[in-house]
Design an enzyme around this catalytic site. Structure first.
Site, short mmCIF file in Angstrom:
data_model
loop_
_atom_site.label_atom_id
_atom_site.label_comp_id
_atom_site.label_asym_id
_atom_site.label_seq_id
_atom_site.Cartn_x
_atom_site.Cartn_y
_atom_site.Cartn_z
CG ASP A 105 -2.04 0.99 1.22
OD1 ASP A 105 -3.03 0.85 0.49
OD2 ASP A 105 -1.88 1.99 1.95
CE1 TYR A 154 -7.58 5.44 -0.76
CE2 TYR A 154 -8.47 5.09 -2.95
CZ TYR A 154 -7.44 4.96 -2.05
OH TYR A 154 -6.26 4.36 -2.43
CE1 TYR A 235 -4.47 7.42 0.10
CE2 TYR A 235 -4.19 7.71 2.47
CZ TYR A 235 -4.37 6.89 1.37
OH TYR A 235 -4.47 5.54 1.55
CG HIS A 300 -5.70 -3.25 -0.05
ND1 HIS A 300 -4.91 -2.90 -1.13
CD2 HIS A 300 -5.32 -2.43 0.97
CE1 HIS A 300 -4.10 -1.90 -0.79
NE2 HIS A 300 -4.33 -1.60 0.48
#
Length: 321
Positions: A105, A154, A235, A300
């Protein structure tokens, strides 16, 4: 688990918590494990025990902003240069010249940057979930993602500071983590403005066999202590990373890489990713990429869901070097 040791080291201006198991082996025997969102060093508990028993020194930090590692308040403190800087300083502080990297990730995104910025420090990279993504010189990431997937995607939903944190507070860290860690819905994750996590008290989430109540409590306790802002700031720094990495446009990754992903993974099943991975684009950008493994009926959080298989694949790959 009691055999895993914990310590805090000073790196790149912050205090970083690391979990460690295995002897003070030579450079070639060190594995650096990098977690993603919303996780901690703890995601690697099975891999650390397995690989250390095979003679490797396993090191898993809580990345900047997570768990027991310091969390600077500024979004600009979460650029790829900062995070890679933390890892290089960590290696230096431990007296380690080169490492095997195992990452998932966001940890994988950071590992790709580590391979670009300091390839001489990485012996080989075992990558889970997130493939390399070449920089698009013509368009910033958030603008691109918004155009493709809309405001509910997201990563777009995470951009406004404090907004998603307020939603997490409303539902409670434990319930949100349970929903995120157990999700097996393929395709790009889109979160509505109202109830973004899709939680319904009348239909509680049941834990899969690979995630115990004790595991969930560990995650929830740490996120209740440190909050989610540090992880979300990765992010929020996506466009900053794009600006800072202009000099690496069209750079090829020359590190040996093994890529493993679940067929239900929301990253792999996002439009454009599977095509890039399967149709030669990935191999072009990463010429030393070994045969790709796509695991059937896996989501995931693959290193927890299929711990034993992943342990075996890691060992099979890194033992070549």
């Amino acid at each position: 688990m009691e055999s895993i040791q914990h310590k805090t080291v000073s790196v790149n201006g912050i205090q970083m918590h690391i979990a460690e198991k295995g002897g003070e082996a030579g450079d070639g025997q060190v594995i650096l494990f990098l977690h993603g969102f919303p996780e901690l060093w703890y995601t690697w508990r099975h891999q650390m025990l397995a690989l250390s028993s095979l003679g490797y020194r396993a090191i898993a930090p809580d990345l900047r902003g997570y768990g027991d590692t310091e969390a600077p308040s500024s979004i600009t403190s979460y650029s790829s240069l900062h995070i890679v800087g933390d890892l290089v300083a960590l290696m230096d502080s431990l007296g380690v010249e080169k490492v095997f990297v195992v990452a998932h990730d966001w940890g994988a995104i950071i590992a790709w940057y580590l391979c670009l910025f300091r390839p001489e420090r990485v012996k080989a990279f075992f990558c889970l979930s997130v493939p390399f993504r070449p920089r698009n010189p013509n368009r910033k990431p958030i603008e691109t993602l918004r155009a493709f997937f809309g405001d509910d995607y997201y990563m777009c939903r995470f951009q406004e500071p404090g907004k998603i944190e307020a939603e997490i507070d409303r539902w409670g860290a434990k319930e949100v983590l349970k929903k995120m860690l157990t999700s097996r819905k393929p395709g790009p994750p889109c979160w509505a403005k109202e109830n973004p996590f899709g939680l319904n008290p009348e239909f509680p989430v049941t834990l899969p066999s690979w995630l115990s109540e004790e595991d969930l409590d560990y995650y929830a306790t740490k996120f209740n202590q440190s909050g989610f802002t540090g992880g979300l700031n990765y992010y929020r720094a996506l466009d900053l990373n794009w600006e800072l990495t202009a000099a690496w446009t069209e750079t090829v990754v020359k590190t040996p890489v093994k890529y493993v992903v679940g067929e239900l993974d929301s990253v792999y099943t996002t439009p454009g990713i599977k095509e890039y991975v399967d149709n030669g684009g990935f191999k072009k950008d990463v010429p030393l990429l070994e045969e790709i493994v796509v695991m059937e009926d896996v989501g995931h959080f693959i290193n927890q869901e299929r711990a034993e298989q992943i342990n075996n694949l890691i060992y099979e790959f890194i033992s070549q070097f």
